[in-house]
Motif scaffolding. Structure first.
Motif, PDB file in Angstrom:
ATOM      1  N   ALA A 258     -16.549  15.665  -4.412  1.00 23.39           N
ATOM      2  CA  ALA A 258     -16.293  14.269  -4.805  1.00 23.39           C
ATOM      3  C   ALA A 258     -17.111  13.372  -3.892  1.00 23.39           C
ATOM      4  O   ALA A 258     -17.127  13.545  -2.668  1.00 23.39           O
ATOM      5  N   TYR A 259     -17.795  12.426  -4.505  1.00 20.80           N
ATOM      6  CA  TYR A 259     -18.746  11.578  -3.786  1.00 20.80           C
ATOM      7  C   TYR A 259     -18.172  10.185  -3.577  1.00 20.80           C
ATOM      8  O   TYR A 259     -17.487   9.639  -4.464  1.00 20.80           O
ATOM      9  N   PHE A 260     -18.484   9.598  -2.397  1.00 20.11           N
ATOM     10  CA  PHE A 260     -18.178   8.193  -2.134  1.00 20.11           C
ATOM     11  C   PHE A 260     -16.668   7.922  -2.273  1.00 20.11           C
ATOM     12  O   PHE A 260     -16.245   6.932  -2.854  1.00 20.11           O
ATOM     13  N   VAL A 261     -15.899   8.829  -1.717  1.00 25.58           N
ATOM     14  CA  VAL A 261     -14.438   8.700  -1.786  1.00 25.58           C
ATOM     15  C   VAL A 261     -14.022   7.667  -0.752  1.00 25.58           C
ATOM     16  O   VAL A 261     -14.396   7.780   0.426  1.00 25.58           O
ATOM     17  N   HIS A 262     -13.306   6.654  -1.184  1.00 23.04           N
ATOM     18  CA  HIS A 262     -12.919   5.642  -0.199  1.00 23.04           C
ATOM     19  C   HIS A 262     -11.560   5.047  -0.467  1.00 23.04           C
ATOM     20  O   HIS A 262     -11.077   5.036  -1.600  1.00 23.04           O
ATOM     21  N   LEU A 263     -10.965   4.582   0.611  1.00 27.75           N
ATOM     22  CA  LEU A 263      -9.650   3.955   0.574  1.00 27.75           C
ATOM     23  C   LEU A 263      -9.837   2.470   0.798  1.00 27.75           C
ATOM     24  O   LEU A 263     -10.627   2.065   1.648  1.00 27.75           O
ATOM     25  N   LEU A 264      -9.106   1.675   0.048  1.00 23.42           N
ATOM     26  CA  LEU A 264      -9.159   0.228   0.251  1.00 23.42           C
ATOM     27  C   LEU A 264      -7.769  -0.288   0.580  1.00 23.42           C
ATOM     28  O   LEU A 264      -6.764   0.245   0.086  1.00 23.42           O
ATOM     29  N   ALA A 265      -7.747  -1.318   1.409  1.00 27.72           N
ATOM     30  CA  ALA A 265      -6.478  -1.980   1.742  1.00 27.72           C
ATOM     31  C   ALA A 265      -6.766  -3.475   1.756  1.00 27.72           C
ATOM     32  O   ALA A 265      -7.861  -3.887   2.145  1.00 27.72           O
ATOM     33  N   PRO A 266      -5.803  -4.297   1.364  1.00 27.47           N
ATOM     34  CA  PRO A 266      -6.106  -5.734   1.219  1.00 27.47           C
ATOM     35  C   PRO A 266      -6.159  -6.513   2.524  1.00 27.47           C
ATOM     36  O   PRO A 266      -6.557  -7.673   2.524  1.00 27.47           O
ATOM     37  N   HIS A 267      -5.754  -5.919   3.625  1.00 21.91           N
ATOM     38  CA  HIS A 267      -5.725  -6.667   4.883  1.00 21.91           C
ATOM     39  C   HIS A 267      -6.845  -6.197   5.810  1.00 21.91           C
ATOM     40  O   HIS A 267      -6.985  -5.007   6.093  1.00 21.91           O
ATOM     41  N   GLU A 268      -7.644  -7.167   6.321  1.00 18.59           N
ATOM     42  CA  GLU A 268      -8.862  -6.813   7.061  1.00 18.59           C
ATOM     43  C   GLU A 268      -8.630  -6.122   8.392  1.00 18.59           C
ATOM     44  O   GLU A 268      -9.542  -5.502   8.935  1.00 18.59           O
ATOM     45  N   ALA A 269      -7.412  -6.224   8.931  1.00 23.36           N
ATOM     46  CA  ALA A 269      -7.189  -5.544  10.218  1.00 23.36           C
ATOM     47  C   ALA A 269      -6.890  -4.059  10.029  1.00 23.36           C
ATOM     48  O   ALA A 269      -6.700  -3.342  11.002  1.00 23.36           O
ATOM     49  N   THR A 270      -6.896  -3.590   8.793  1.00 19.95           N
ATOM     50  CA  THR A 270      -6.607  -2.168   8.558  1.00 19.95           C
ATOM     51  C   THR A 270      -7.792  -1.317   9.018  1.00 19.95           C
ATOM     52  O   THR A 270      -8.933  -1.576   8.642  1.00 19.95           O
ATOM     53  N   ARG A 271      -7.489  -0.345   9.857  1.00 16.25           N
ATOM     54  CA  ARG A 271      -8.554   0.521  10.387  1.00 16.25           C
ATOM     55  C   ARG A 271      -8.399   1.927   9.814  1.00 16.25           C
ATOM     56  O   ARG A 271      -7.294   2.460   9.770  1.00 16.25           O
ATOM     57  N   PHE A 272      -9.525   2.511   9.417  1.00 14.43           N
ATOM     58  CA  PHE A 272      -9.527   3.872   8.869  1.00 14.43           C
ATOM     59  C   PHE A 272     -10.295   4.775   9.842  1.00 14.43           C
ATOM     60  O   PHE A 272     -11.386   4.401  10.280  1.00 14.43           O
ATOM     61  N   SER A 273      -9.732   5.944  10.147  1.00 13.72           N
ATOM     62  CA  SER A 273     -10.454   6.829  11.071  1.00 13.72           C
ATOM     63  C   SER A 273     -11.772   7.285  10.448  1.00 13.72           C
ATOM     64  O   SER A 273     -12.729   7.591  11.152  1.00 13.72           O
ATOM     65  N   ASP A 274     -11.832   7.333   9.137  1.00 14.40           N
ATOM     66  CA  ASP A 274     -13.087   7.643   8.434  1.00 14.40           C
ATOM     67  C   ASP A 274     -12.909   7.087   7.022  1.00 14.40           C
ATOM     68  O   ASP A 274     -11.780   6.819   6.596  1.00 14.40           O
ATOM     69  N   ASN A 275     -14.005   6.897   6.329  1.00  9.46           N
ATOM     70  CA  ASN A 275     -13.902   6.331   4.987  1.00  9.46           C
ATOM     71  C   ASN A 275     -15.245   6.498   4.293  1.00  9.46           C
ATOM     72  O   ASN A 275     -16.240   6.830   4.918  1.00  9.46           O
ATOM     73  N   TYR A 276     -15.306   6.257   3.025  1.00 10.73           N
ATOM     74  CA  TYR A 276     -16.545   6.383   2.243  1.00 10.73           C
ATOM     75  C   TYR A 276     -17.208   7.721   2.571  1.00 10.73           C
ATOM     76  O   TYR A 276     -18.268   7.783   3.188  1.00 10.73           O
ATOM     77  N   LEU A 277     -16.536   8.774   2.191  1.00  4.26           N
ATOM     78  CA  LEU A 277     -16.998  10.110   2.568  1.00  4.26           C
ATOM     79  C   LEU A 277     -17.076  11.011   1.337  1.00  4.26           C
ATOM     80  O   LEU A 277     -16.640  10.644   0.249  1.00  4.26           O
TER      81      LEU A 277
END
Ligand code: BMA
Length: 836
Positions: A788-807
Motif C-alpha cells: 500500500a502506497y502513501f498511507v497516511h493518517l490525518l487529524a484535524p488539530h495541528e499539534a498532533t504528532r505522528f511518529s511516522d506518516n505518509y509511508l
C-alpha cells in the motif's frame, strides 16, 4: 509598562497637524495595540479589517501601506530621582520602520531601520514619579523611496531595497504583500549607573582532546559614561559540576573599553548538534562593578565548541573544493532546510510556534537551518531554542534577490550600524555556524547581466567589504561567506561554494560565467531527476511545491473555491506561472482530477523529489557536505515549497525527509544500464556493522529474490555496499526493491523501477486498529494484504504528532504509529486513514 498602547491612522502629514505628538491630545477614541506586535493585528482585533490570510482579503489591506500610523502611550516612572552618574535610556528593540519619536511633546529623534534598536537618552526628559507621554509616528514606507533616485534596482517589488525592512513583506513567491508597521519588539527603560556592559562575546579557541582541555575566551565590551575611575569585570563560567571565574580590572579611561578573559576548562562538555552528541550549555555571567557596587550584569547561555568552514581542495574530485562545516574537529554533513519568518506578522509570533517548528525540525533529523535573507534576524527565542536543541544556524544578512543601493551613504551607514548590532547580538550563540552576506544577489545579477562582466554587483560594498569587516571585528570566530549561493564558475557552481539547485521546479539550466542563461520549464525540464546530475558541494536551496493538508485549505479557502486553480487557490499560490506544479506532477503522478488528488499528487511529487535529491546528495558525501532544502515553514496558509505548513501540519515531504535524513541511510542508485547500486551513508561517529536485507517483491506480496549483505561502513563515510548488474535483478512495473536493516541501524527504504504513475499496484485497502493509550496518546496499527502506497493518517488539530506518516506498507508487514497531542485530548475517531 510598555505593552498596551493606543493606535490611530492619518493621511500622511495629518497626524502632526492634528497635534497627535502633543501631551494634551485626546486619544481615547483610538484602538488598542499591543507591543510587541503590529498594526495589522491590532486592526483585526478591533474588527477594522478581516483576517488578511482568508481568501483574497490580502488585497483589501493595501490601503494600510498608504497611511501614517501613530502609537501613543501614557506611563508613569515609579522611581526616585536619578542619582549623580545615573542615566535613563529608552530602548526600542525594534521599530518597523520609519519612525519619529516624541516624549512629553518633545521630539526625541527618528529611526529608519527595523533591524537595529533605537536608543534615546531620556535622563533629562523623563518626569520621575509623574505621568509621561510617548508618541510615535510611522510614515508610509514608500514615502521614503526617492522617485528621482538614479539607482534603478532590479528585483520583485524593487522599491523595498531602499529600506532596511523585512523584504518579504512586500510580497514573495510564497508570501503575501502585507508590509508590517509598528513597534515589533519590546520597549524598555534602562536605568544605568556610571558604566555599562555593551556586550559579551564568548568563544572557543581550542579543544585539546588528549588533555581533555578547552581554551575559551569571553570578551566584554563596556561603555563608561560617567566615570573614568577603575572598573572591575568578573567573568564566571559555570557548567555541569564546575565554575571558573576570572576578575579583571579596567584602567583604560576611553569611553568604550574592551577586556577579554581567557579561561581553561578542564573536562569540557562540548556542544554538539543533537545527532552527533549533546548540545551541552554553560552559563556565562559577566558582572561589572566599581568600588564594591555592582553596576551591570549580563547572563548568557554558551557552548564550548569549535566550528570551521573547510574549503580545501577535494583530492578525489580534482578541480573542486569542499564546502563543509567542521564541528569540534569533525567534518559534518549539514542536513536541514531554509527557514523563513514563521508569520507575515513577525512582531508577535508566540514562543510556542518557534518551539513547535524547531522541535519538528529536530525530530526530522535536521542539524542545520538557514535563516534566509529576505526575512528577519530572528527573535532571541529562535537562537535560544537552536542552542538548546542542537541545531546549527546559517545566518544570512537581510538582503534578498535584488540590487541594493550601496552608492547611498545614509543607507550604507544604516547597513553598517545594523551589522554591528546584529553580530553583537548573535555572535555568542553556539548554534551560529555561518554569517552569509545575502540571498542570491550575486547570482541573479550575473544571470541578468551575463554579458556585462564590467558591471559590478550593486551591494558588493556590503557583501565584500562592510559585512566581512564587521563580522571579523565583532565576532572573528564564525566564518563569513559573501552570498548564498556563491563561489566558483558562476556564483552558483557545482565545483566550489554553495549552490541553489533551481534546475528542478524553476527549470534553470546550470551554466558558467559568460554563458547566456537558459531555462526549460517543460515537464522534462523541471523534473526532479535532474538532481542526479547535480555534483554540487553544498546545496543550500532546492525544492518543490506541495499543497498543505485539506484542513489548512478548509480554514482559508471559501467552500466554492476549493478546487485546483480556483481564483482563491491561485491567490494562495504566489509563484508564477501558476501551473508550474502541474509540469512537475505530470511526470510523477499525472495531473489531478479533484482537490483530494491535487493535495496528494503535489505532496507525492514534492516528497519523492526531496527523497530522490537528498539520497543522491548524501551518497556524494563528503564531496557534497550539506543539503538545506527550500523551505521548512510558511508565513501564511499557502501552496508553497514548505514541508510544514503555516499551522505546523506536516506534509508528506516532512515525513519523507525525516526518513532520508536519518543518521544512517540506505539508498539505491539506479544506473542507466538498468543495474543498481546499494549505498549506505553513515553520518554517525562510529562504524555501522549490520546485515542489509535486499528483497525484490511484487506489489502483490511475492518475494522474487532476496539477499542478505553483511556490511561495515566506517564512521562518517558513505559507501557502496552492493552492486546488482542489469539482468541480475529483473526490474518491472509490478515490483519494487525493499532494503531493510537486520539491526535497525537505518530506516527501511524502497526503490521503484518506473515513475509512480506507471506502477502496477494491486488496489488495496489497508487496515487500521486504533488503541487509546491515554488521554493524549493513541497507538495505531496499520497493515495491508498487498503493498500500500502513501498511507497516511490525518487529524484535524495541528499539534498532533505522528511518529511516522505518509509511508508504504509492505504486504503482511504491520507497522505501529504513535500519535500524540500535548495540547488537546485525542480519541480514536479523530484519526482518519488515507492512501493512494
Ligand atoms: C530562492 C529563494 C527564495 C525563493 C525560492 C523559491 O530564490 O532564495 O527567494 O522564494 O527560491 O523560488
Amino acid at each position: 509598562m510598555f505593552e498596551l498602547w493606543k493606535l490611530q491612522d492619518f493621511a500622511p502629514g495629518e497626524g502632526s497637524a492634528a497635534g497627535a505628538h502633543s501631551e494634551e491630545y485626546n486619544d481615547s477614541a483610538w484602538i488598542d495595540v499591543t507591543v510587541p506586535g503590529d498594526v495589522h493585528q491590532a486592526l483585526v482585533a478591533a474588527g477594522r479589517i478581516e483576517d488578511p490570510f482568508y481568501d483574497r482579503n490580502e488585497l483589501k489591506c493595501s490601503w494600510i501601506e498608504g497611511r501614517e500610523w501613530w502609537y501613543r502611550l501614557q506611563f508613569q516612572v515609579p522611581t526616585e530621582p536619578l542619582q549623580p552618574g545615573e542615566r535613563y535610556l529608552l530602548v526600542f528593540q525594534g521599530l518597523d520602520t520609519f519612525a519619529t519619536v516624541w516624549l512629553n511633546g518633545e521630539r526625541l529623534g527618528q529611526h529608519a531601520n527595523m533591524f537595529r534598536e533605537a536608543v534615546f537618552d531620556v535622563s533629562q526628559k523623563l518626569r520621575i514619579g509623574k505621568q509621561n507621554c510617548l508618541a510615535l509616528c510611522f510614515d508610509p514606507p514608500l514615502h521614503h523611496v526617492d522617485p528621482n533616485s538614479i539607482f534603478r534596482p532590479w528585483g520583485h517589488s524593487a522599491e523595498r531595497v531602499f529600506m532596511r525592512k523585512a523584504q518579504f513583506g512586500f510580497g514573495w513567491d510564497w508570501g503575501p504583500r502585507l508590509p508590517t508597521i509598528g513597534i515589533w519588539r519590546p520597549v524598555e527603560l534602562r536605568r544605568q549607573n556610571r558604566a555599562c556592559i555593551q556586550g559579551a562575546h564568548f568563544f572557543t579557541l581550542r579543544i585539546d582532546p588528549d588533555q581533555d582541555l578547552a581554551l575559551v575566551g569571553a570578551r566584554v565590551d563596556l561603555e563608561r559614561f560617567a566615570t573614568d575611575q577603575p572598573l572591575n569585570v568578573t567573568v564566571r563560567l559555570s557548567g555541569p559540576g564546575e565554575t571558573i571565574e576570572q576578575a579583571m580590572q579596567v584602567l583604560k579611561t576611553e569611553a568604550f573599553p574592551k577586556v577579554t578573559a581567557y579561561l581553561q576548562v578542564q573536562h569540557p562538555r562540548l556542544w554538539w548538534t543533537h545527532d552527533l552528541g549533546k548540545p551541552e550549555l554553560y552559563d556565562l555571567q559577566v558582572t561589572l562593578s566599581q568600588e564594591g557596587h555592582v553596576l551591570d550584569r549580563q547572563q548568557l547561555k554558551v557552548g564550548i565548541r569549535t566550528l570551521a568552514l573547510d574549503q580545501s581542495p577535494d583530492p578525489e574530485e580534482p578541480g573542486t573544493r569542499f564546502f563543509r562545516f567542521v564541528m569540534n574537529g569533525v567534518p559534518i554533513f549539514a542536513k536541514g532546510a531554509d527557514w523563513i519568518p514563521a508569520d507575515s506578522f513577525v512582531g508577535a509570533i508566540p514562543a510556542g510556534r518557534y518551539e513547535a517548528l524547531l522541535s519538528a525540525a529536530r525530530e526530522a533529523n535536521m542539524n542545520m537551518l538557514r535563516v534566509w535573507g529576505g526575512g528577519i534576524y530572528e527573535h532571541d527565542v529562535f537562537y535560544d531554542l537552536c542552542d538548546r536543541l542542537g541545531i546549527l544556524v546559517w545566518q544570512d544578512f537581510m538582503f534578498a534577490c535584488a540590487a541594493y543601493p550601496d552608492h547611498d551613504p545614509a543607507f550604507t551607514a544604516e547597513v553598517e550600524a545594523e551589522a554591528h548590532y546584529q553580530v553583537r547580538r548573535l555572535r555568542s550563540h553556539p548554534c551560529l555556524a555561518l554569517w552569509c552576506g545575502n540571498n542570491e544577489n550575486q547570482s541573479i545579477h550575473d544571470r541578468i547581466f551575463w554579458n556585462r562582466p564590467d558591471y559590478p554587483v550593486p551591494g558588493a560594498l556590503f557583501y565584500d567589504h562592510i559585512l566581512p569587516q564587521v563580522t571579523s571585528s565583532e565576532d572573528g570566530q564564525t566564518p563569513y561567506w559573501p552570498g548564498s549561493p556563491y563561489g566558483g564558475s558562476d556564483y552558483n557552481s557545482m565545483d566550489d561554494g554553495d549552490r541553489h539547485d533551481w534546475w528542478v521546479w524553476h527549470g534553470e539550466i546550470p551554466r558558467r560565467f559568460g554563458e547566456e542563461p537558459r531555462g526549460d520549464q517543460s515537464p522534462a525540464g523541471v523534473s526532479y531527476l535532474h538532481y542526479a546530475e547535480d555534483r554540487g558541494r553544498f546545496i543550500s536551496e532546492f525544492g518543490m511545491h506541495a499543497a498543505p493538508v485539506f484542513e489548512t485549505l478548509r480554514r482559508n479557502i471559501p467552500a466554492d473555491g476549493r478546487y485546483h486553480h480556483s481564483a482563491s487557490m491561485d491567490h494562495h499560490n504566489k509563484d508564477n506561472p501558476k501551473d508550474k506544479g502541474d509540469n512537475l506532477m505530470l511526470t510523477v503522478t499525472g495531473l489531478p482530477k479533484d482537490l483530494d488528488e491535487y493535495i496528494d499528487f503535489s505532496m507525492i511529487a514534492q516528497a519523492e523529489g526531496l527523497k530522490f535529491g537528498i539520497e543522491h546528495f548524501r551518497r556524494r558525501k563528503p564531496h557534497c557536505s550539506g543539503t538545506l532544502f527550500w523551505q521548512l515553514n510558511d508565513c501564511w496558509p499557502v501552496l508553497s515549497w514548505s514541508v510544514l505548513d503555516y499551522y505546523g501540519f506536516g506534509k508528506a515531504g516532512y515525513f519523507y525527509t525525516q526518513r532520508v535524513y536519518a543518521p544512517v541511510l540506505a539508498s539505491c542508485k539506479g544506473l542507466v544500464d538498468g543495474g543498481l547500486e546499494l549505498w549506505v551513508t553513515n553520518d554517525r561517529l562510529g562504524e555501522v556493522a549490520d546485515n542489509v536485507s535486499v528483497r525484490l517483491r511484487t506489489f502483490a506480496g511475492k518475494t522474487l529474490w532476496e539477499e542478505s549483505l553483511p556490511i561495515r561502513v566506517s564512521a562518517n563515510t558513505s559507501s557502496m555496499v552492493g552492486r546488482f548488474r542489469a539482468g541480475e535483478i529483473s526490474p518491472g512495473a509490478d515490483r519494487y526493491l525493499s532494503v531493510s536493516s537486520a539491526k535497525g541501524s537505518f530506516p527501511t527504504n524502497r526503490h521503484f523501477f518506473v515513475p509512480i504513475k506507471e506502477l502496477q499496484r494491486i488496489p488495496v485497502k489497508p487496515e487500521m486498529i486504533v488503541a487509546q493509550v491515554d488521554e493524549h496518546n493513541l497507538r495505531v496499527e496499520l497493515s495491508a494484504p498487498a503493498f500500500a502506497y502513501f498511507v497516511h493518517l490525518l487529524a484535524p488539530h495541528e499539534a498532533t504528532r505522528f511518529s511516522d506518516n505518509y509511508l508504504d506498507l509492505e504486504a503482511g508487514e504491520p507497522c505501529i504509529i504513535s500519535v500524540f497531542n500535548p495540547e488537546v485530548s485525542l480519541a480514536p475517531e479523530d484519526i482518519t486513514l488515507h492512501w493512494r
